[in-house]
Write a protein that holds these residues in place. Structure first.
Motif, PDB file in Angstrom:
ATOM      1  N   ASN A 197       0.330  -6.106   1.735  1.00 18.01           N
ATOM      2  CA  ASN A 197       0.186  -5.080   2.776  1.00 18.01           C
ATOM      3  C   ASN A 197      -0.269  -5.744   4.072  1.00 18.01           C
ATOM      4  N   ASP A 198       0.291  -5.302   5.212  1.00 21.10           N
ATOM      5  CA  ASP A 198      -0.078  -5.947   6.466  1.00 21.10           C
ATOM      6  C   ASP A 198      -0.886  -5.000   7.353  1.00 21.10           C
ATOM      7  N   ASP A 199      -1.273  -5.492   8.532  1.00 18.15           N
ATOM      8  CA  ASP A 199      -2.222  -4.761   9.368  1.00 18.15           C
ATOM      9  C   ASP A 199      -1.569  -3.914  10.444  1.00 18.15           C
ATOM     10  N   ARG A 200      -0.218  -3.974  10.572  1.00 21.42           N
ATOM     11  CA  ARG A 200       0.434  -3.252  11.658  1.00 21.42           C
ATOM     12  C   ARG A 200       1.614  -2.398  11.229  1.00 21.42           C
ATOM     13  N   LEU A 201       2.390  -2.852  10.238  1.00 15.36           N
ATOM     14  CA  LEU A 201       3.675  -2.221   9.949  1.00 15.36           C
ATOM     15  C   LEU A 201       3.746  -1.566   8.573  1.00 15.36           C
ATOM     16  N   PHE A 202       3.455  -2.323   7.528  1.00 13.77           N
ATOM     17  CA  PHE A 202       3.671  -1.833   6.164  1.00 13.77           C
ATOM     18  C   PHE A 202       2.346  -1.790   5.407  1.00 13.77           C
ATOM     19  N   SER A 203       1.903  -0.579   5.156  1.00 10.00           N
ATOM     20  CA  SER A 203       0.615  -0.333   4.503  1.00 10.00           C
ATOM     21  C   SER A 203       0.736  -0.499   2.994  1.00 10.00           C
ATOM     22  N   LEU A 204      -0.389  -0.343   2.326  1.00  8.73           N
ATOM     23  CA  LEU A 204      -0.386  -0.332   0.867  1.00  8.73           C
ATOM     24  C   LEU A 204       0.563   0.742   0.341  1.00  8.73           C
ATOM     25  N   ARG A 205       0.573   1.912   0.957  1.00  6.51           N
ATOM     26  CA  ARG A 205       1.468   2.992   0.511  1.00  6.51           C
ATOM     27  C   ARG A 205       2.929   2.548   0.590  1.00  6.51           C
ATOM     28  N   ASP A 206       3.302   1.872   1.670  1.00  3.30           N
ATOM     29  CA  ASP A 206       4.675   1.380   1.806  1.00  3.30           C
ATOM     30  C   ASP A 206       4.989   0.353   0.715  1.00  3.30           C
ATOM     31  N   CYS A 207       4.047  -0.540   0.478  1.00  3.99           N
ATOM     32  CA  CYS A 207       4.258  -1.552  -0.567  1.00  3.99           C
ATOM     33  C   CYS A 207       4.408  -0.907  -1.939  1.00  3.99           C
ATOM     34  N   LEU A 208       3.676   0.167  -2.172  1.00  4.30           N
ATOM     35  CA  LEU A 208       3.802   0.871  -3.450  1.00  4.30           C
ATOM     36  C   LEU A 208       5.202   1.461  -3.613  1.00  4.30           C
ATOM     37  N   ARG A 209       5.818   1.883  -2.509  1.00  4.26           N
ATOM     38  CA  ARG A 209       7.205   2.381  -2.581  1.00  4.26           C
ATOM     39  C   ARG A 209       8.145   1.268  -3.053  1.00  4.26           C
ATOM     40  N   VAL A 210       7.928   0.063  -2.529  1.00  2.98           N
ATOM     41  CA  VAL A 210       8.763  -1.066  -2.944  1.00  2.98           C
ATOM     42  C   VAL A 210       8.500  -1.389  -4.410  1.00  2.98           C
ATOM     43  N   HIS A 211       7.243  -1.396  -4.799  1.00  2.00           N
ATOM     44  CA  HIS A 211       6.903  -1.675  -6.203  1.00  2.00           C
ATOM     45  C   HIS A 211       7.555  -0.666  -7.142  1.00  2.00           C
ATOM     46  N   GLU A 212       7.525   0.594  -6.772  1.00  3.61           N
ATOM     47  CA  GLU A 212       8.105   1.629  -7.635  1.00  3.61           C
ATOM     48  C   GLU A 212       9.601   1.427  -7.817  1.00  3.61           C
ATOM     49  N   ALA A 213      10.248   0.827  -6.815  1.00  4.23           N
ATOM     50  CA  ALA A 213      11.697   0.614  -6.894  1.00  4.23           C
ATOM     51  C   ALA A 213      12.065  -0.608  -7.713  1.00  4.23           C
ATOM     52  N   VAL A 214      11.298  -1.705  -7.563  1.00  4.73           N
ATOM     53  CA  VAL A 214      11.727  -2.962  -8.188  1.00  4.73           C
ATOM     54  C   VAL A 214      10.650  -3.638  -9.022  1.00  4.73           C
ATOM     55  N   GLY A 215       9.434  -3.091  -9.057  1.00  2.00           N
ATOM     56  CA  GLY A 215       8.394  -3.656  -9.915  1.00  2.00           C
ATOM     57  C   GLY A 215       7.668  -4.856  -9.352  1.00  2.00           C
ATOM     58  N   ILE A 216       7.842  -5.169  -8.084  1.00  2.00           N
ATOM     59  CA  ILE A 216       7.188  -6.326  -7.481  1.00  2.00           C
ATOM     60  C   ILE A 216       5.685  -6.075  -7.354  1.00  2.00           C
ATOM     61  N   PRO A 217       4.845  -7.049  -7.731  1.00  2.00           N
ATOM     62  CA  PRO A 217       3.401  -6.864  -7.580  1.00  2.00           C
ATOM     63  C   PRO A 217       2.976  -6.846  -6.113  1.00  2.00           C
ATOM     64  N   ILE A 218       1.853  -6.204  -5.856  1.00  3.85           N
ATOM     65  CA  ILE A 218       1.304  -6.114  -4.503  1.00  3.85           C
ATOM     66  C   ILE A 218       0.053  -6.972  -4.405  1.00  3.85           C
ATOM     67  N   LEU A 219       0.108  -7.973  -3.537  1.00  4.95           N
ATOM     68  CA  LEU A 219      -1.071  -8.765  -3.227  1.00  4.95           C
ATOM     69  C   LEU A 219      -1.871  -7.997  -2.181  1.00  4.95           C
ATOM     70  N   PHE A 220      -3.095  -7.641  -2.520  1.00  3.44           N
ATOM     71  CA  PHE A 220      -3.880  -6.751  -1.674  1.00  3.44           C
ATOM     72  C   PHE A 220      -4.677  -7.537  -0.640  1.00  3.44           C
ATOM     73  N   ASP A 221      -4.609  -7.098   0.618  1.00  3.27           N
ATOM     74  CA  ASP A 221      -5.397  -7.681   1.695  1.00  3.27           C
ATOM     75  C   ASP A 221      -6.394  -6.626   2.164  1.00  3.27           C
ATOM     76  N   ASN A 222      -7.680  -6.873   1.916  1.00  2.00           N
ATOM     77  CA  ASN A 222      -8.697  -5.869   2.245  1.00  2.00           C
ATOM     78  C   ASN A 222      -8.796  -5.615   3.752  1.00  2.00           C
ATOM     79  N   PHE A 223      -8.699  -6.682   4.544  1.00  4.48           N
ATOM     80  CA  PHE A 223      -8.842  -6.550   5.994  1.00  4.48           C
ATOM     81  C   PHE A 223      -7.643  -5.804   6.581  1.00  4.48           C
ATOM     82  N   HIS A 224      -6.454  -6.130   6.099  1.00  7.40           N
ATOM     83  CA  HIS A 224      -5.269  -5.398   6.552  1.00  7.40           C
ATOM     84  C   HIS A 224      -5.374  -3.924   6.179  1.00  7.40           C
ATOM     85  N   HIS A 225      -5.929  -3.651   5.004  1.00  7.07           N
ATOM     86  CA  HIS A 225      -6.083  -2.255   4.586  1.00  7.07           C
ATOM     87  C   HIS A 225      -7.072  -1.529   5.481  1.00  7.07           C
TER      88      HIS A 225
END
Length: 304
Positions: A177-205
């Protein structure tokens, strides 16, 4: 739980990212640079083990121009024993390794040329992990990419490109997840589609979120990691540099903020990469905090 830092050790008198200009390319220069970089990488890993820093992000330039068409030097065959020895050391010491390919790696670009160069870079960096003999818990970390004026289309392009990646790359790829464009929620959409893990960035969140509390965000990200295939959650940790623009990483670990962050884990096992300017200095202090809070497993400490 493991603590680490990215790419450069400022306490040692060597670099694992020695390179040269493209105009100066030669097979001899590649061979000399890779040999030097691997010797330094081994020294960095040994330093890290001595200081209980068992998570390390290797820099992208171990092999100069590793994914560039100009590089026809057979570095995989020439340096297979050295890569294998490094992998053996990593496993023996209970370490975890990752790469974070450069910003030009953009899988959702509208440009086919950029996409193909991005895939070539992922293949190159993943092949180093393969040469080390490391399993799929050693990861390649990237962002979703650019927004290009249409969030849904940008996410769809990433998903489509991901599905066409070589299996060897897919098994190692994670998105952050990044700090300007794609949030954790966006990354979860990608994960739900293809199963890719999400590396979490606390500061970006902290910079970009949809109201998810830190503890909930950590749990959501951790749930995307398969325990055997992917290992425990990898995450990046940093905090805001006071007096600087929003999103500017701190230059040194703020120990009280780090302790406060750790309260959100609630027993969650996680490997933490410190994205902090003073590198191993802050990482060593973070290890001290984990010791104080008894969050470093005794068996991990005993490996050193």
């Amino acid at each position: 739980m493991r603590i680490g830092y990215p790419c450069v050790n400022e306490s040692l008198d060597c670099t694992s990212g020695a390179t040269f200009r493209l105009a100066s390319y030669s097979a001899e220069r590649v061979e000399l640079a890779v040999a030097s970089n691997l010797i330094c990488l081994q020294r960095i890993l040994e330093y890290n083990v001595a200081h209980e820093l068992r998570f390390f992000r290797i820099g992208s330039s171990i092999v100069p121009f590793g994914s560039h068409p100009i590089n026809t030097f057979p570095w995989q065959a020439r340096f297979e024993p050295e890569f294998r020895a490094i992998g053996n050391y990593v496993r023996a010491q209970g370490m975890r390794i990752s790469f974070h390919p450069d910003q030009f790696v953009v899988l959702n670009s509208p440009s086919e040329d950029i996409v193909q160069r991005s895939i070539a870079e992922l293949v190159y960096q993943g092949s180093m992990l393969d040469l080390m003999g490391l399993d799929s818990t050693a990861k390649l970390q990237i962002h979703v990419g650019g927004l290009y004026g249409d969030r849904d289309l940008a996410i769809s392009r990433f998903i489509a490109t991901y599905r066409e990646l070589p299996t060897a790359v897919q098994r190692r790829l994670v998105i952050e997840n990044d700090d300007r464009l794609f949030s954790l929620r966006d990354c979860l959409r990608v994960h739900e589609a293809v199963g890719i893990p999400i590396l979490f960035d606390n500061f970006h969140h902290e910079c970009l979120n949809h109201g998810e509390p830190m503890a909930e965000a950590l749990r959501l990200a951790a749930a995307t990691w398969h325990p055997e295939r992917d290992g425990v959650l990898m995450m990046d940790y940093s905090s805001q540099q006071l007096g600087e623009r929003k999103g500017k990483h701190t230059t040194t670990l703020e120990e009280d903020l780090f302790r406060e962050f750790l309260t959100h884990l609630h027993g969650l096992d996680v490997d933490i990469m410190l994205e902090i300017k003073d590198k191993e200095a802050s990482a060593c202090r973070a290890v001290g905090v984990l010791r104080e809070l008894q969050l470093i497993a005794a068996e991990a400490a005993s490996l050193s």
